[in-house]
Design an enzyme around this catalytic site. Structure first.
Site, PDB file in Angstrom:
ATOM      1  N   LYS A  44       0.840  -1.205   0.000  1.00 25.78           N
ATOM      2  CA  LYS A  44       0.000   0.000   0.000  1.00 25.78           C
ATOM      3  C   LYS A  44       0.875   1.256   0.000  1.00 25.78           C
ATOM      4  CE  LYS A  44      -0.270  -0.198   5.055  1.00 25.78           C
ATOM      5  NZ  LYS A  44      -1.129  -0.584   6.198  1.00 25.78           N
ATOM      6  N   TYR A 279      15.835  29.835   7.667  1.00 20.12           N
ATOM      7  CA  TYR A 279      14.691  30.629   8.146  1.00 20.12           C
ATOM      8  C   TYR A 279      14.619  30.659   9.671  1.00 20.12           C
ATOM      9  CZ  TYR A 279      12.756  30.287   3.393  1.00 20.12           C
ATOM     10  OH  TYR A 279      12.544  30.362   2.035  1.00 20.12           O
TER      11      TYR A 279
END
Ligand SMILES: *Cc1c(COP(=O)(O)O)cnc(C)c1O
Length: 391
Positions: A44, A279
């Site tokens: 999956k 940042y």
């Protein structure tokens, strides 16, 4: 869809190398650990980020008799690509593609009356008119999908048997899923096994003759032989990753991590002390040093929660993410070293070259290794090695 890899000669910004020989070896190791059971390779979510089709093919080559997916769309894609054998999917919503699933000969899971009603209606409309393969899912304690014991189970089993006698469905399996198998010794494990045996016995007394009864995921396959029944559903262990540190390391079970995530260092530069990095300036250089730019970020699935903590190996040395992980890139403090631009930065791999592992990243980000590999984004090409089976 993941990007397809450019020719091997082209330098890559980043790559997730997928070692299919390791995957095949893991499947064989798991089969040997559960000798009385068949093996389902759970593929999956694009095979936990490794690429569904190549991984499914390699797993089948190594003896996986079953493939498992969450959604019917994932399972239908495997069948459309020519994958043979048994394919099961379990995450259905109303209106789901039942008729397509029946015509593709998938095993579908049913957790309640609404789903049984929809699959029987669809099976009566199929062109082939072969009975739909239906597996009844019991909630033995996970408290997620599955049918509750007692009256709900009795109603579901009764209705499924009715549809089976009418030739509309075939009840191919009885199954369930563990809540805490990755915490060996957790009291819920025995409780779920007891409940599973009771719910299976009830269904069999009513006349159900399942081909497979199954409850074991990877941790139960690795640690709990009495949970193996007729089939084990292994996901994370197929990719060579341990379900949890409590269960052990991959090497404890002879498993080898399949994915190696690396990037080419995009820039190396000298900066003075006191220089803010990335940042928010959550890192400041403690003195004059060199910084390296690693061109992958949270858009590629590198968890932003690992800002300031994620490990990466460059030129044989472990470095730590300096400051924030940005969308497309992060920075490491190289401590004055000056590896050339283009040097390989290995974020994680099997660990035997000294590089970090997916588990190291899971710890750095406060998550599980499942999430680390599954979240690697579509912008990172998967590069398959050892595609051909030798011997
Ligand atoms: C994902 C999943 C598995 C595989 O679990 P692992 O811990 O990765 O082995 C098995 N069964 C079900 C129902 C699942 O959703």
């Amino acid at each position: 869809m993941t990007e397809t890899a450019p020719p091997p000669t082209a330098p890559l910004r980043a790559r997730a190398e997928i070692d299919l020989a390791a995957l095949r070896a893991n499947v064989r190791t798991l089969r040997a650990l559960a000798p009385g059971a068949q093996l389902m390779a759970v593929v999956k979510s694009d095979a936990y980020g490794h690429g569904a089709l190549p991984c499914a093919r390699a797993a089948v080559e190594a003896g996986a008799a079953w493939l498992g997916t969450a959604t019917p769309e994932e399972a239908l894609a495997l069948r459309a690509a020519g994958l043979p054998g048994r394919i099961m999917c379990w995450l259905w919503t109303p209106g789901g593609p039942w008729r397509e699933a029946v015509e593709a000969d998938l095993d579908v899971s049913v957790s309640g009356m609404w789903a049984l009603d929809e699959v029987t209606a669809a099976a009566q409309q199929t062109r082939t008119r072969t009975p739909a393969r239906v597996q009844l899912k019991a909630d033995t304690g996970l408290g997620r999908g599955g049918c509750q014991p007692g009256d709900d189970w009795a109603e579901l089993v009764g209705a499924a048997l009715h549809a089976e006698r009418d030739g509309i469905i075939r009840i191919t399996g009885l199954w369930s899923h563990f809540a805490c198998a990755d915490e060996p010794g957790h009291p819920s494990i025995d409780a779920q096994l007891t409940r599973f045996r009771e719910m299976v016995s009830y269904a069999e007394e009513q006349g159900v003759r399942p081909e497979v009864r199954h409850i074991a995921n990877s941790p139960a396959t690795l640690t709990l032989p009495e949970s193996h029944f007729d089939l084990v559903r292994t996901g994370i262990a197929v990719y060579g990753i341990s379900p949890s540190p409590e269960v052990g390391t991959p090497a404890d079970f002879g498993l080898r991590p399949v994915m190696t995530l690396s990037a080419s260092v995009a820039l190396v530069k000298r900066v003075p002390g006191g220089h803010g990095v990335s940042y928010g300036h959550h890192y400041t250089t403690p003195g004059e040093t060199t910084l390296g730019l690693v061109p992958v970020g949270y858009a590629d699935g590198i968890p932003r929660h690992a800002s300031g903590t994620g490990p990466v190996m460059i030129g044989g040395k472990w470095r730590t993410v300096a400051g924030r992980i940005a969308m497309d890139q992060f920075v490491v403090d190289l401590g004055g070293d000056e590896p050339g631009t283009g040097t390989e930065a290995v974020l994680f791999g099997p660990g035997d070259r000294g590089e970090p592992t997916a588990e190291d990243w899971a710890q750095a980000a406060g998550t599980i290794a499942y999430e680390i590999v599954t979240r690697i984004g579509t912008r990172v090409p998967r590069v398959y090695v050892n595609e051909e089976q030798v011997g």
